[in-house]
Every structure is written in C-alpha cells, then in structure tokens.
Motif scaffolding. Structure first.
Motif, PDB file in Angstrom:
ATOM      1  N   PRO A  58     154.124  38.103  54.029  1.00 46.16           N
ATOM      2  CA  PRO A  58     153.093  39.138  53.876  1.00 46.16           C
ATOM      3  C   PRO A  58     151.688  38.638  54.219  1.00 46.16           C
ATOM      4  O   PRO A  58     150.921  39.360  54.860  1.00 46.16           O
ATOM      5  CB  PRO A  58     153.192  39.505  52.389  1.00 46.16           C
ATOM      6  CG  PRO A  58     154.605  39.185  52.020  1.00 46.16           C
ATOM      7  CD  PRO A  58     155.001  38.009  52.853  1.00 46.16           C
ATOM      8  N   VAL A 113     153.988  31.567  63.713  1.00 46.66           N
ATOM      9  CA  VAL A 113     155.140  30.666  63.749  1.00 46.66           C
ATOM     10  C   VAL A 113     155.898  30.767  62.436  1.00 46.66           C
ATOM     11  O   VAL A 113     155.283  30.709  61.364  1.00 46.66           O
ATOM     12  CB  VAL A 113     154.661  29.197  63.899  1.00 46.66           C
ATOM     13  CG1 VAL A 113     155.814  28.292  64.258  1.00 46.66           C
ATOM     14  CG2 VAL A 113     153.554  29.086  64.917  1.00 46.66           C
ATOM     15  N   ASP A 114     157.207  30.899  62.511  1.00 39.58           N
ATOM     16  CA  ASP A 114     157.992  30.886  61.271  1.00 39.58           C
ATOM     17  C   ASP A 114     159.319  30.193  61.529  1.00 39.58           C
ATOM     18  O   ASP A 114     159.946  30.386  62.568  1.00 39.58           O
ATOM     19  CB  ASP A 114     158.233  32.309  60.748  1.00 39.58           C
ATOM     20  CG  ASP A 114     158.576  32.298  59.269  1.00 39.58           C
ATOM     21  OD1 ASP A 114     157.767  32.784  58.465  1.00 39.58           O
ATOM     22  OD2 ASP A 114     159.655  31.764  58.901  1.00 39.58           O
ATOM     23  N   GLN A 151     169.292  35.717  43.707  1.00 41.25           N
ATOM     24  CA  GLN A 151     168.858  37.043  44.132  1.00 41.25           C
ATOM     25  C   GLN A 151     169.108  37.235  45.627  1.00 41.25           C
ATOM     26  O   GLN A 151     169.532  38.303  46.066  1.00 41.25           O
ATOM     27  CB  GLN A 151     167.378  37.241  43.814  1.00 41.25           C
ATOM     28  CG  GLN A 151     167.036  38.712  43.795  1.00 41.25           C
ATOM     29  CD  GLN A 151     165.580  38.970  43.981  1.00 41.25           C
ATOM     30  OE1 GLN A 151     164.911  38.256  44.700  1.00 41.25           O
ATOM     31  NE2 GLN A 151     165.094  39.999  43.329  1.00 41.25           N
ATOM     32  N   PHE A 194     157.005  29.969  40.397  1.00 39.40           N
ATOM     33  CA  PHE A 194     156.818  29.461  41.757  1.00 39.40           C
ATOM     34  C   PHE A 194     155.634  28.504  41.791  1.00 39.40           C
ATOM     35  O   PHE A 194     154.769  28.550  40.930  1.00 39.40           O
ATOM     36  CB  PHE A 194     156.545  30.629  42.711  1.00 39.40           C
ATOM     37  CG  PHE A 194     157.661  31.646  42.706  1.00 39.40           C
ATOM     38  CD1 PHE A 194     158.816  31.429  43.421  1.00 39.40           C
ATOM     39  CD2 PHE A 194     157.557  32.811  41.949  1.00 39.40           C
ATOM     40  CE1 PHE A 194     159.858  32.349  43.404  1.00 39.40           C
ATOM     41  CE2 PHE A 194     158.593  33.737  41.923  1.00 39.40           C
ATOM     42  CZ  PHE A 194     159.742  33.506  42.654  1.00 39.40           C
ATOM     43  N   VAL A 235     152.953  39.472  46.024  1.00 38.75           N
ATOM     44  CA  VAL A 235     152.934  39.944  47.401  1.00 38.75           C
ATOM     45  C   VAL A 235     151.630  40.680  47.746  1.00 38.75           C
ATOM     46  O   VAL A 235     151.082  40.517  48.843  1.00 38.75           O
ATOM     47  CB  VAL A 235     154.191  40.802  47.669  1.00 38.75           C
ATOM     48  CG1 VAL A 235     154.268  42.013  46.769  1.00 38.75           C
ATOM     49  CG2 VAL A 235     154.277  41.229  49.099  1.00 38.75           C
TER      50      VAL A 235
HETATM   51  C1  LIG Z   1     162.704  32.507  46.424  1.00 37.28           C
HETATM   52  C2  LIG Z   1     161.653  33.575  46.204  1.00 37.28           C
HETATM   53  C3  LIG Z   1     162.037  34.866  45.829  1.00 37.28           C
HETATM   54  C4  LIG Z   1     161.073  35.856  45.590  1.00 37.28           C
HETATM   55  N1  LIG Z   1     161.464  37.120  45.215  1.00 37.28           N
HETATM   56  C5  LIG Z   1     160.526  38.063  44.919  1.00 37.28           C
HETATM   57  C6  LIG Z   1     160.898  39.369  44.495  1.00 37.28           C
HETATM   58  O1  LIG Z   1     162.071  39.670  44.367  1.00 37.28           O
HETATM   59  N2  LIG Z   1     159.910  40.267  44.198  1.00 37.28           N
HETATM   60  C7  LIG Z   1     158.579  39.944  44.333  1.00 37.28           C
HETATM   61  O2  LIG Z   1     157.698  40.784  44.067  1.00 37.28           O
HETATM   62  N3  LIG Z   1     158.204  38.728  44.746  1.00 37.28           N
HETATM   63  C8  LIG Z   1     159.145  37.780  45.027  1.00 37.28           C
HETATM   64  N4  LIG Z   1     158.758  36.534  45.420  1.00 37.28           N
HETATM   65  C9  LIG Z   1     157.338  36.295  45.592  1.00 37.28           C
HETATM   66  C10 LIG Z   1     156.907  36.910  46.948  1.00 37.28           C
HETATM   67  O3  LIG Z   1     157.911  36.634  47.872  1.00 37.28           O
HETATM   68  C11 LIG Z   1     155.594  36.331  47.348  1.00 37.28           C
HETATM   69  O4  LIG Z   1     154.597  36.826  46.476  1.00 37.28           O
HETATM   70  C12 LIG Z   1     155.183  36.676  48.787  1.00 37.28           C
HETATM   71  O5  LIG Z   1     156.260  36.656  49.666  1.00 37.28           O
HETATM   72  C13 LIG Z   1     154.134  35.670  49.226  1.00 37.28           C
HETATM   73  O6  LIG Z   1     153.835  35.879  50.568  1.00 37.28           O
HETATM   74  P1  LIG Z   1     153.381  34.675  51.515  1.00 37.28           P
HETATM   75  O7  LIG Z   1     153.127  35.289  52.833  1.00 37.28           O
HETATM   76  O8  LIG Z   1     152.307  33.913  50.867  1.00 37.28           O
HETATM   77  O9  LIG Z   1     154.633  33.681  51.577  1.00 37.28           O
HETATM   78  P2  LIG Z   1     156.147  33.897  52.011  1.00 37.28           P
HETATM   79  O10 LIG Z   1     156.561  35.298  51.913  1.00 37.28           O
HETATM   80  O11 LIG Z   1     156.923  32.900  51.241  1.00 37.28           O
HETATM   81  O12 LIG Z   1     156.156  33.490  53.549  1.00 37.28           O
HETATM   82  C14 LIG Z   1     155.992  32.165  53.966  1.00 37.28           C
HETATM   83  C15 LIG Z   1     156.676  31.992  55.299  1.00 37.28           C
HETATM   84  O13 LIG Z   1     156.341  30.704  55.808  1.00 37.28           O
HETATM   85  C16 LIG Z   1     157.466  30.172  56.468  1.00 37.28           C
HETATM   86  N5  LIG Z   1     157.314  28.711  56.466  1.00 37.28           N
HETATM   87  C17 LIG Z   1     157.158  27.895  55.403  1.00 37.28           C
HETATM   88  N6  LIG Z   1     157.014  26.624  55.793  1.00 37.28           N
HETATM   89  C18 LIG Z   1     157.086  26.634  57.140  1.00 37.28           C
HETATM   90  C19 LIG Z   1     157.008  25.610  58.131  1.00 37.28           C
HETATM   91  N7  LIG Z   1     156.801  24.309  57.802  1.00 37.28           N
HETATM   92  N8  LIG Z   1     157.146  25.957  59.434  1.00 37.28           N
HETATM   93  C20 LIG Z   1     157.323  27.267  59.790  1.00 37.28           C
HETATM   94  N9  LIG Z   1     157.407  28.272  58.888  1.00 37.28           N
HETATM   95  C21 LIG Z   1     157.277  27.962  57.582  1.00 37.28           C
HETATM   96  C22 LIG Z   1     158.646  30.653  55.638  1.00 37.28           C
HETATM   97  O14 LIG Z   1     159.838  30.685  56.402  1.00 37.28           O
HETATM   98  C23 LIG Z   1     158.190  32.044  55.220  1.00 37.28           C
HETATM   99  O15 LIG Z   1     158.684  33.029  56.094  1.00 37.28           O
HETATM  100  C24 LIG Z   1     159.704  35.546  45.714  1.00 37.28           C
HETATM  101  C25 LIG Z   1     159.313  34.253  46.121  1.00 37.28           C
HETATM  102  C26 LIG Z   1     160.268  33.269  46.372  1.00 37.28           C
HETATM  103  C27 LIG Z   1     159.815  31.872  46.787  1.00 37.28           C
END
Ligand SMILES: Cc1cc2nc3c(=O)[nH]c(=O)nc-3n(C[C@H](O)[C@H](O)[C@H](O)COP(=O)(O)OP(=O)(O)OC[C@H]3O[C@@H](n4cnc5c(N)ncnc54)[C@H](O)[C@@H]3O)c2cc1C
Length: 465
Positions: A14, A33-34, A134, A258, A308
C-alpha cells in the motif's frame, strides 16, 4: 546495465503503490520493485492466483492505476544489497538475473515482519505465525491444523482466529498476552474510532458464537510433540514460570504483532534508533519519511507499524514532498495529508496503549526462557548458549554475541530470533540496553544464487574493460 529512474521504490505494498501512483501521475519516471511475483504487499496481494473472489478491490484498482500510469513494475525482483557507491541497489530478477537499480530519489517501502518470540518446542512442525496461518486459510481455504491455538498479542489475533474458523478449523482458544479487552479508561478511548471498534466487535462476536474462549494475560511457554506439536502450555504473562493450562492441539500460531524491516535502510546507511515505545530498531525519519541520507525516504510499515491506512498516507506524503522539491510547492496537499496522518497516529497510539509494549514483553519473556530453549532455529543455538556468550565474552554487545554464539548467522539472518536475542543480551548483561537492538545488516540481506553474484561481477568487468 543499470536501470535509472527519477524515483526508485522498493516494495509494492500500500505505501509503495500509493507513492508510485502519485509520482507517476505528476510525470516522474518511477520504477517499483517487489520480490513477489504480484504487487500488493501483505494486504492487497491476492493470497494465491487461484484465490476465490475479488480480493480487496481497492488494492486491485490501485495496482491497475500504477500500471496504467506507466510505472516500471519490476516484480519478482529481490533487492539484496547496495553497491559501493552507496546508492545503486543490487537485485536479483526472475531466473537469478542480476539487476542494478538507481533513482534520484529512493523510497524504501519494504513493510514489516511478524514479531516472533521463542518458547520451548517452537521449532516443532505445526508451530507457525498468525500471518502464515491467515495466508494459508485465505489462499485456498486450508487451515494450518484441525485443533488450533492462536496466541501472542495484538488485534491481528482475532481476524486470524476467524479465518481459521471459516476454513473449518476448531480454534481451541485465543490467548492474548495483555488485557486489552477488559473495561478501562484506555479502552473507552476506542469509542473515538467507531469503524475500527465495529470491526473488532465483529470478530469478537464471531468467536463468541463459535464458543472460542479468549484468555487475557496469557503467554505460550511450551509446545510438545514427537513429529508435530500435540500439546501447548499457557502461563500467566505476569509469571511465565507458572503454567496455568495445557491444551491438546495439532497447530499453534504465535505472534506478537509486527516490527519494521530495517535491513535496507541500514544498508543505505540511514540512521537507525530504538523506538522508545516498542524497542524496535527503526530508521529515523521526519514527517515526510525523509531519512538521514539525502534523497532516501522510508515509508509505510518499514518506518513504523501503523496499519494499511497509515502506510498509504505515508506513501502519499513522501510523494508530495518529492513533488514539492521537483515542481515547486504542494502546501495544500501536504497540510491535508499531515492532518490525516495525525488522526491515524492517534489510533496507533491507542493500540500501543491497549496492548502490552513489545519492549516489556521482551523483558518478561527473555527471563522466562529456559536454558535448553532453541532461540536461533537456523543454527540451533539455545538460550543458554546466548547467555554464556554474553557472560563469558561478549558483554552487552549484540553483534559480539552473534559472533560468539552464532545466533542470527543462519539463512534468516536473525529475522526470527533477533528480537529475542537482543532481549536475552539485555537481561544477561544486567538490563543495560544493547545499543540499536538489531543485528547489523549484511549483504546479501537474503540468500541469492551464486550465479547472480558471478553474473554481477562479469557485468562490472565488462563495463570496466
Ligand atoms: C504477515 C502479515 C499479515 C498481515 N495481515 C493483515 C490483515 O489481515 N489485515 C490488516 O489490516 N493488516 C494486515 N497486516 C498489516 C498490513 O499488511 C500492513 O499494514 C500494510 O500492508 C503495510 O503496507 P506497506 O506498504 O508498508 O508494506 P507491505 O504491504 O508489507 O509491502 C511491502 C512490500 O515490500 C516487498 N519487499 C520487502 N522486502 C523487499 C526486498 N528486499 N526486495 C524487494 N521487495 C521487497 C514485499 O514483498 C512487499 O510486497 C499484515 C502484515 C503482515 C506482515
């Protein structure tokens, strides 16, 4: 060859997606990049290509917009290092092909890890994290077991227990380390967040209908079984040496919320500090996500846990700041986002007040670890090994403890055990904080094929010659 864009974003969750869409819409060239084959991150990514239904449609719309805007989406690319210039990121693409990536602005949006804590028997098959359970349930409706205990701390435990029920498991109970669900003045503050309260109440009602007991002030201290976990012991959080209940299970999911992924920010030489509330190692950022390294931003849960909506807002804020620098001022947008982030921060603070602080749990659980508990599962290092390393050689130095005990030296590089080892080091060295409570990041931050390193070397030689 090096891919160069105005903005390079690592992490297509997100936070990264929101930043990418905003920046590309304003005309900047963006590479996103992912490491996963699909964009979306932990929340928006479909649990499997075959997952039924329209998974979180707002995420699908955001991903489609990012693609329509011409963002260069490098999925299946793991970023694992930083080149000698301190700026070019090194990645492995599909089939192990190396990639070098550079942006005038770099945004790290790599998300969070689940916070695990060791207990006797946690290496047994059938012991998982709530996130894994999950994911499995959402991917194709498979429960991790038939009789499952969900334990640890945080609001995430409730939806996980509900997913397991939906997948047909018997949830024998939910064990929460704190007391967030008993009436209190703090809990009353959640009335200011009616949507979140309704969501939580919905999960609680679902569990009550299925007669799933919810125990508060309880932690898992032991799992036993031969080739798989068959029973699990709960103890009082206030006194983990005192068992209060043993349950027959064939799976147990334990997680304490987390914690941010700090590795990439560390490799980029951004300043890292221990968060005062959680004890986690976090990059030092300002309200725009700027780090101590000029041109490097850390956003979303990589910068701090908040859910999120906060991740999206932080992504938009970093984008607005970059656009302000590139194209001139965006004061209205920044003021609106700042107000939104303040509101979301209040909810994060409420969560932090309701659930036990990870730093406190770290103290309690470290002291409770029996010497024969395996702490580092990769290298089979026990709590006694870590304590001995502290007492005999390393003192309160976390990195020296790693060297002497080998805890954190395996393939996961301390992602699972690092938080626990830091707790043991602090406890064994007389309660002194051990600096930044995380092992130094070493590249490659994850295992990469040797072919990638060789190909990278050949590319460098070709460019030089
Ligand atoms: C296991 C898990 C389950 C969750 N389930 C829920 C839920 O059910 N309901 C809810 O409200 N919130 C949930 N959360 C919390 C929610 O997902 C986060 O609040 C939200 O996704 C954060 O967004 P973000 O963009 O910061 O990170 P993320 O959504 O985690 O995205 C980070 C991205 O970075 C990529 N990445 C990481 N390191 C590297 C690298 N070295 N090279 C390339 N790509 C990389 C990953 O593949 C990922 O796609 C969960 C979190 C986790 C860790």
């Amino acid at each position: 060859m090096t891919t160069v864009r105005d903005v390079l974003i690592v992490g297509g969750g997100p936070a990264g997606l929101s930043a990418a869409a905003r920046l590309a819409a304003a005309g900047l060239t963006v590479a996103l990049v992912d490491e996963q084959p699909e964009l979306g991150g932990q929340y928006y990514r479909r649990p499997s290509p075959a997952a039924p239904g329209d998974h979180r449609p707002e995420g699908g719309r955001l991903i489609a917009r990012v693609r329509d805007l011409g963002v260069d989406c490098l999925t299946g690319h793991l970023v694992w290092g930083v080149d000698d210039d301190g700026r070019t990121l090194l990645a492995t693409g599909p089939d192990g092909v190396p990639a070098r990536l550079r942006g005038r602005h770099v945004i790290v949006a790599t998300g969070a890890y689940e916070r695990t804590y060791p207990f006797l028997g946690w290496q047994l098959p059938g012991v998982t994290t709530p996130g894994f359970a999950q994911h499995l349930a959402a991917a194709d409706g498979t429960p991790v077991g038939e009789r499952v205990l969900v334990a640890g701390s945080g609001p995430f435990l409730l939806p996980v227990a509900c997913s397991l029920l939906d997948a047909g498991a018997q949830v024998v109970g939910v064990a929460e380390a704190g007391h967030p669900y008993r009436p209190s003045l703090r809990a009353a503050a959640s009335l200011r967040h009616p949507a979140r309260l309704r969501e939580l109440a919905g999960y609680a009602a679902r569990l009550a209908r299925a007669r799933v007991p919810l125990w508060q002030g309880r932690v898992v201290t032991r799992a036993t079984g031969d080739d798989r976990v068959s029973s699990v012991t709960l103890a009082a959080t206030a006194d983990p040496a005192r068992p209060v209940r043993t349950l027959d299970v064939d799976a147990v999911c334990v997680g304490y919320g987390f914690r941010p992924q700090p590795e990439l920010a560390r490799l980029l030489a951004c300043e890292i500090r221990a968060d005062a509330v959680t004890g986690d190692a976090e990059p030092v950022t300002d309200r725009f996500g700027r780090t101590s390294r000029p041109g490097v931003y850390v956003i979303g849960e990589a910068a701090g846990i908040g859910g999120v909506h906060l991740a999206r807002a932080r992504g938009l804020m970093a984008a607005a700041h970059i656009l302000a620098r590139e194209n001139g001022s965006t004061p209205g947008e920044i003021a609106r986002l700042a107000a939104e982030i303040r509101g979301l921060d209040r909810f994060t603070s409420l969560n932090e007040a309701l659930y036990p602080s990870p730093a406190r749990l770290q103290d309690v659980l470290s002291r409770a670890l029996t010497g024969d508990t395996i702490v580092c599962r990769c290298e089979a290092v026990t709590a006694a090994d870590v304590r001995n390393a502290v007492l005999e050689r390393a003192g309160g130095d976390l990195n020296a403890t790693k060297s002497w005990s080998r805890a954190g030296m395996g393939p996961c590089q301390g992602r699972f055990c690092g938080f626990a080892v830091a707790g043991i080091v602090r406890d064994a060295s007389g309660g002194e904080p051990c600096g930044v409570p995380v092992f130094p990041a070493r590249q490659p931050v994850r295992p990469v094929p040797v072919e990638t390193l060789l190909a990278l070397g050949e590319q460098a030689e070709g460019a030089a010659g």
